[in-house]
Design a protein around this motif. Structure first.
Motif, PDB file in Angstrom:
ATOM      1  N   ALA A   1      52.141   3.434 -43.431  1.00  0.00           N
ATOM      2  CA  ALA A   1      50.507   3.684 -42.872  1.00  0.00           C
ATOM      3  C   ALA A   1      50.346   2.531 -42.502  1.00  0.00           C
ATOM      4  O   ALA A   1      51.315   1.654 -43.192  1.00  0.00           O
ATOM      5  N   LYS A   2      49.909   2.216 -41.580  1.00  0.00           N
ATOM      6  CA  LYS A   2      49.615   0.702 -40.810  1.00  0.00           C
ATOM      7  C   LYS A   2      48.878   0.975 -42.412  1.00  0.00           C
ATOM      8  O   LYS A   2      48.447  -0.856 -42.354  1.00  0.00           O
ATOM      9  N   SER A   3      48.196   1.547 -42.996  1.00  0.00           N
ATOM     10  CA  SER A   3      47.091   0.855 -43.891  1.00  0.00           C
ATOM     11  C   SER A   3      46.576   2.702 -44.497  1.00  0.00           C
ATOM     12  O   SER A   3      46.860   3.640 -43.868  1.00  0.00           O
ATOM     13  N   HIS A   4      46.170   2.552 -45.767  1.00  0.00           N
ATOM     14  CA  HIS A   4      45.704   3.845 -46.099  1.00  0.00           C
ATOM     15  C   HIS A   4      44.416   3.940 -46.514  1.00  0.00           C
ATOM     16  O   HIS A   4      43.437   4.306 -47.208  1.00  0.00           O
ATOM     17  N   ILE A   5      43.968   2.409 -45.579  1.00  0.00           N
ATOM     18  CA  ILE A   5      41.695   2.586 -45.758  1.00  0.00           C
ATOM     19  C   ILE A   5      41.401   3.613 -44.702  1.00  0.00           C
ATOM     20  O   ILE A   5      41.886   3.798 -43.757  1.00  0.00           O
ATOM     21  N   ARG A   6      40.569   4.121 -45.621  1.00  0.00           N
ATOM     22  CA  ARG A   6      39.881   5.186 -45.225  1.00  0.00           C
ATOM     23  C   ARG A   6      38.338   5.168 -44.264  1.00  0.00           C
ATOM     24  O   ARG A   6      37.713   4.389 -45.215  1.00  0.00           O
ATOM     25  N   PHE A   7      38.023   5.995 -43.958  1.00  0.00           N
ATOM     26  CA  PHE A   7      36.525   6.174 -43.808  1.00  0.00           C
ATOM     27  C   PHE A   7      35.465   6.373 -45.497  1.00  0.00           C
ATOM     28  O   PHE A   7      34.916   5.231 -45.414  1.00  0.00           O
ATOM     29  N   GLY A   8      36.188   7.057 -46.241  1.00  0.00           N
ATOM     30  CA  GLY A   8      35.975   6.683 -47.269  1.00  0.00           C
ATOM     31  C   GLY A   8      35.558   5.934 -47.996  1.00  0.00           C
ATOM     32  O   GLY A   8      35.065   5.372 -49.239  1.00  0.00           O
ATOM     33  N   THR A   9      37.517   4.400 -47.837  1.00  0.00           N
ATOM     34  CA  THR A   9      37.020   3.134 -48.501  1.00  0.00           C
ATOM     35  C   THR A   9      35.871   2.330 -47.952  1.00  0.00           C
ATOM     36  O   THR A   9      34.963   2.037 -49.419  1.00  0.00           O
ATOM     37  N   PHE A  10      35.196   2.468 -47.658  1.00  0.00           N
ATOM     38  CA  PHE A  10      33.808   2.252 -47.051  1.00  0.00           C
ATOM     39  C   PHE A  10      32.645   2.704 -47.381  1.00  0.00           C
ATOM     40  O   PHE A  10      31.784   1.979 -48.039  1.00  0.00           O
ATOM     41  N   GLN A  11      32.583   4.192 -47.410  1.00  0.00           N
ATOM     42  CA  GLN A  11      31.760   4.801 -48.542  1.00  0.00           C
ATOM     43  C   GLN A  11      31.335   4.090 -49.702  1.00  0.00           C
ATOM     44  O   GLN A  11      30.594   4.573 -50.158  1.00  0.00           O
TER      45      GLN A  11
ATOM     46  N   GLY B   1      42.890  20.461 -40.011  1.00  0.00           N
ATOM     47  CA  GLY B   1      42.390  21.784 -41.148  1.00  0.00           C
ATOM     48  C   GLY B   1      41.165  20.569 -42.512  1.00  0.00           C
ATOM     49  O   GLY B   1      40.644  21.617 -43.010  1.00  0.00           O
ATOM     50  N   VAL B   2      41.163  19.760 -42.972  1.00  0.00           N
ATOM     51  CA  VAL B   2      40.876  19.495 -44.106  1.00  0.00           C
ATOM     52  C   VAL B   2      39.574  17.441 -43.183  1.00  0.00           C
ATOM     53  O   VAL B   2      40.199  16.844 -44.262  1.00  0.00           O
ATOM     54  N   MET B   3      38.865  17.963 -42.559  1.00  0.00           N
ATOM     55  CA  MET B   3      38.852  16.227 -41.426  1.00  0.00           C
ATOM     56  C   MET B   3      37.544  16.178 -42.236  1.00  0.00           C
ATOM     57  O   MET B   3      36.864  15.421 -41.987  1.00  0.00           O
TER      58      MET B   3
ATOM     59  N   ASN C   1      33.662  17.127 -32.279  1.00  0.00           N
ATOM     60  CA  ASN C   1      32.015  17.067 -33.139  1.00  0.00           C
ATOM     61  C   ASN C   1      31.869  16.462 -34.343  1.00  0.00           C
ATOM     62  O   ASN C   1      31.475  15.842 -34.957  1.00  0.00           O
ATOM     63  N   ILE C   2      33.251  16.696 -35.892  1.00  0.00           N
ATOM     64  CA  ILE C   2      33.507  16.658 -36.655  1.00  0.00           C
ATOM     65  C   ILE C   2      33.370  14.745 -36.886  1.00  0.00           C
ATOM     66  O   ILE C   2      33.395  14.310 -38.113  1.00  0.00           O
ATOM     67  N   THR C   3      34.667  14.369 -35.400  1.00  0.00           N
ATOM     68  CA  THR C   3      34.238  13.064 -36.063  1.00  0.00           C
ATOM     69  C   THR C   3      33.694  12.332 -35.423  1.00  0.00           C
ATOM     70  O   THR C   3      33.734  11.475 -36.277  1.00  0.00           O
ATOM     71  N   GLN C   4      32.603  13.078 -34.581  1.00  0.00           N
ATOM     72  CA  GLN C   4      31.271  12.733 -34.122  1.00  0.00           C
ATOM     73  C   GLN C   4      30.567  11.974 -35.692  1.00  0.00           C
ATOM     74  O   GLN C   4      30.052  11.003 -35.991  1.00  0.00           O
ATOM     75  N   TRP C   5      30.373  13.013 -36.235  1.00  0.00           N
ATOM     76  CA  TRP C   5      29.816  13.331 -37.144  1.00  0.00           C
ATOM     77  C   TRP C   5      30.344  12.163 -38.467  1.00  0.00           C
ATOM     78  O   TRP C   5      29.750  11.342 -39.379  1.00  0.00           O
ATOM     79  N   ASN C   6      31.553  11.887 -38.990  1.00  0.00           N
ATOM     80  CA  ASN C   6      32.390  10.550 -39.703  1.00  0.00           C
ATOM     81  C   ASN C   6      31.755   9.980 -39.306  1.00  0.00           C
ATOM     82  O   ASN C   6      32.110   8.565 -40.183  1.00  0.00           O
TER      83      ASN C   6
ATOM     84  N   ALA D   1      29.116   4.831 -40.084  1.00  0.00           N
ATOM     85  CA  ALA D   1      28.019   3.581 -39.529  1.00  0.00           C
ATOM     86  C   ALA D   1      26.981   3.228 -40.400  1.00  0.00           C
ATOM     87  O   ALA D   1      26.617   2.155 -40.465  1.00  0.00           O
ATOM     88  N   GLU D   2      26.589   4.067 -41.231  1.00  0.00           N
ATOM     89  CA  GLU D   2      25.643   4.181 -42.530  1.00  0.00           C
ATOM     90  C   GLU D   2      26.190   3.182 -43.026  1.00  0.00           C
ATOM     91  O   GLU D   2      25.576   2.424 -43.763  1.00  0.00           O
ATOM     92  N   SER D   3      27.296   3.281 -43.710  1.00  0.00           N
ATOM     93  CA  SER D   3      28.073   1.936 -45.074  1.00  0.00           C
ATOM     94  C   SER D   3      28.292   0.567 -44.079  1.00  0.00           C
ATOM     95  O   SER D   3      27.883  -0.143 -45.194  1.00  0.00           O
ATOM     96  N   LEU D   4      28.124   0.558 -42.724  1.00  0.00           N
ATOM     97  CA  LEU D   4      28.518  -0.503 -41.968  1.00  0.00           C
ATOM     98  C   LEU D   4      27.005  -0.924 -41.605  1.00  0.00           C
ATOM     99  O   LEU D   4      27.389  -2.117 -41.898  1.00  0.00           O
ATOM    100  N   LEU D   5      26.142  -0.382 -42.019  1.00  0.00           N
ATOM    101  CA  LEU D   5      24.480  -0.696 -41.364  1.00  0.00           C
ATOM    102  C   LEU D   5      24.176  -2.119 -41.885  1.00  0.00           C
ATOM    103  O   LEU D   5      24.214  -3.274 -41.275  1.00  0.00           O
ATOM    104  N   PRO D   6      24.634  -2.258 -43.411  1.00  0.00           N
ATOM    105  CA  PRO D   6      24.165  -3.724 -44.286  1.00  0.00           C
ATOM    106  C   PRO D   6      24.217  -5.009 -43.624  1.00  0.00           C
ATOM    107  O   PRO D   6      24.166  -6.119 -43.479  1.00  0.00           O
ATOM    108  N   LEU D   7      26.200  -4.723 -42.548  1.00  0.00           N
ATOM    109  CA  LEU D   7      26.629  -5.963 -41.830  1.00  0.00           C
ATOM    110  C   LEU D   7      26.213  -5.782 -40.635  1.00  0.00           C
ATOM    111  O   LEU D   7      26.378  -6.568 -39.445  1.00  0.00           O
ATOM    112  N   ILE D   8      25.733  -4.955 -40.030  1.00  0.00           N
ATOM    113  CA  ILE D   8      26.308  -4.956 -38.322  1.00  0.00           C
ATOM    114  C   ILE D   8      24.252  -5.539 -38.062  1.00  0.00           C
ATOM    115  O   ILE D   8      24.289  -5.834 -37.014  1.00  0.00           O
ATOM    116  N   ASP D   9      22.854  -5.841 -39.096  1.00  0.00           N
ATOM    117  CA  ASP D   9      21.982  -6.300 -38.834  1.00  0.00           C
ATOM    118  C   ASP D   9      21.438  -6.488 -40.659  1.00  0.00           C
ATOM    119  O   ASP D   9      21.218  -5.691 -41.047  1.00  0.00           O
ATOM    120  N   ASN D  10      20.625  -7.387 -39.987  1.00  0.00           N
ATOM    121  CA  ASN D  10      19.839  -7.672 -42.164  1.00  0.00           C
ATOM    122  C   ASN D  10      18.295  -6.683 -41.484  1.00  0.00           C
ATOM    123  O   ASN D  10      17.913  -5.899 -42.461  1.00  0.00           O
TER     124      ASN D  10
END
Ligand code: AMP
Ligand code: MG
Length: 478
Positions: free
Chosen positions: A176-186, A245-247, A292-297, A302-311
């Motif tokens: 894989a180009k990497s196995h880093i997941r949304f869940g890695t940030f979470q 099947g298991v997004m 819709n699930i992609t958007q939810w994910n 985005a929630e995980s990234l919030l502290p980096l996006i703005d103080n």
């Protein structure tokens, strides 16, 4: 064993220790090679020219850890069916990374190589069936040019794994180009150390999105880039009738590739409500809900990234929210442009998107096969139209600049003849389990590498299942 088969160049291991746990593969008794992807190996500069099948099996079963590998299990979390859990690689071990012929970095990972620090009650193993499915489907996705993990090698372990029954075990080498997941940030966000979060974001930007390295707010740009990549990815899935099947967010790739082929399947008859996964009782991951699930994910990312996006957290929320809202427009653009092409349309005229919707309505009302109905369009160009939709479509084709021959060509290059149908995958899996026979697996793999060619010898792969062959449920790879 020859000196250097894989040229490792590992970087993830240089991240703080919280990102992973060291993990040695557990030896297996009877490793034997089933399939090796020579073209992919060549692309990765992996040289097995003088290596025996036995030695390849030893290497890609984890029995021998190659020089330069630094095996680890990656830490991550994830929302599974909407609920957050701390997870991590419970049955996958990252051997390391290598630089391929495209000058990009790729992970080399063994799936099913034994327990890790994150295995909880799992055995760290994989059964032959799911490995075979992942091999077939991921290589097929790649043949369709849809971003995906790849399959390098498939060995049997010579041991049984205990599921509902005792099944033959196998190990898949996944690239894989990497196995880093949304869940890695979470996971890193949940650990609460902002410096680590920044380290991860910088690592991902450097590895996958170097184009935004100098952007004013690069972490916001990161969210935008990932949003774009996933809009494209899910549009691609929809355009070929793929149901992941298991997004869960741990199965959502940061670089926008298809990852973790568990209970995935391609639709036969077009049905927007289609669910195959046995555990998806409420249809959360049904075909039509995937955007819709992609958007939810993405919102969880985005929630995980919030502290980096703005103080200022209110400001961060407002900016990030807009990116998530914009996802749907980007997605629809991608989706309709792929679907218009499937109708042979290159121009974009008003009414085209309704023409797409109309065709899909027609398919669902009449219980028609998704793949074949699109593929057959090329035969309908010169036929007397047998309903309003076909008449409208033929009229619309007259507004293209291309002559009919050219449109037929485009249609046949856009709509695959061959799709990895579930009942065929099941047959290949059963033959492998019951008879140790990989003829069908090998043939499906070969045929799927040219999915737009309608070769007579592969006609059976284009046929929908007969009533008694329909697969109702698929299962996770556990
Ligand atoms: P998956 O359903 O494959 O996405 O896996 C979800 C989580 O369960 C991940 O953390 C996996 O590593 C873990 N997992 C799945 N199967 C096993 C297994 N057989 N042994 C240990 N961990 C597993
Ligand atoms: Mg997973």
């Amino acid at each position: 064993m020859p000196h250097k088969i894989i040229n490792f160049d590992n970087s993830y291991i240089n991240l703080p220790e919280i990102f992973y746990a060291p993990a040695e593969p557990t030896q297996v008794r009877g490793a034997s090679l089933v399939r090796f992807n020579h073209a992919l190996a060549d692309f990765l500069n992996i040289d097995i020219a003088d290596v025996s099948n036995h030695a390849i099996a030893e290497l890609f079963s984890g029995n021998i850890v190659p020089n330069g590998a630094e095996p680890i299990a990656q830490a991550y979390g994830g929302h599974q069916f909407g609920h957050f859990n701390i997870l991590g690689d419970g049955r996958a071990i990252l051997l390391g990374e290598t630089i391929a012929k495209d000058n990009q970095r790729y992970d080399i990972q063994l799936k099913g190589a034994g327990q890790t620090a994150f295995s909880r009650n799992g055995d760290g193993r994989a059964a032959l069936g799911p490995v075979l499915r992942e091999y077939l489907v991921s290589e097929f996705m790649n043949a369709l040019n849809i971003p995906t993990t790849r399959a390098l090698c498939f060995v049997k372990s010579g041991e049984k794994v205990q599921r509902e029954t005792a099944l033959d075990g196998a190990i898949l080498t996944r690239i894989a180009k990497s196995h880093i997941r949304f869940g890695t940030f979470q996971y890193i966000a949940a650990m609460g150390n902002e410096a680590d979060l920044k380290t991860l974001a910088d690592y991902v930007i450097n590895r996958h999105f170097s184009n935004i390295e100098n952007a004013k707010n690069k972490y916001l740009e990161l969210l935008k880039e990932i949003t774009k990549a996933h809009a494209k990815l899910v549009a691609n899935w929809m355009s070929i009738g793929f149901i992941h099947g298991v997004m869960n967010t741990d199965n959502a790739s940061i670089c926008g590739i298809t990852i973790d082929y568990g209970p995935c399947a391609f639709m036969d008859n077009y049905n927007p409500q289609q669910v195959y996964s046995f555990i998806d009782k409420r249809g959360r991951y049904r075909y039509e809900n995937q955007p819709n699930i992609t958007q939810w994910n993405l919102a969880r990312l985005a929630e995980s990234l919030l502290p980096l996006i703005d103080n200022d957290s209110d400001k961060a929320i407002a900016i990030a929210e807009q990116v998530i809202i914009d996802f749907m427009d980007i997605y629809k653009n991608e989706y309709y442009s792929l679907m218009r092409a499937k109708l042979g349309l290159q121009k974009h005229l008003s009414g085209d998107d309704e023409l797409v919707d109309g065709f899909l309505d027609y398919l669902s009302e009449n219980n028609l096969d998704f793949t074949n109905s699109f593929r057959d369009l090329s035969k309908k160009i010169n036929e007397e139209p047998y309903n309003d939709w076909y008449a409208n479509w033929q009229k619309r084709l007259c507004q293209e600049n291309n002559d009919k021959e050219k449109i037929i060509k485009i249609l046949n290059q856009t709509n695959p003849a061959i799709i990895m149908r579930n009942h065929n995958i099941e047959r290949a899996i059963n033959a492998a389990y019951q008879l140790g026979d990989y003829t069908l697996f090998n043939e499906m793999l070969l045929a799927s590498q040219a999915p737009f060619e309608a070769k007579p010898e592969y006609e059976y792969l284009t046929k929908p299942p007969r009533e008694n062959e329909i697969v109702q449920n698929t299962f996770c790879g556990t």
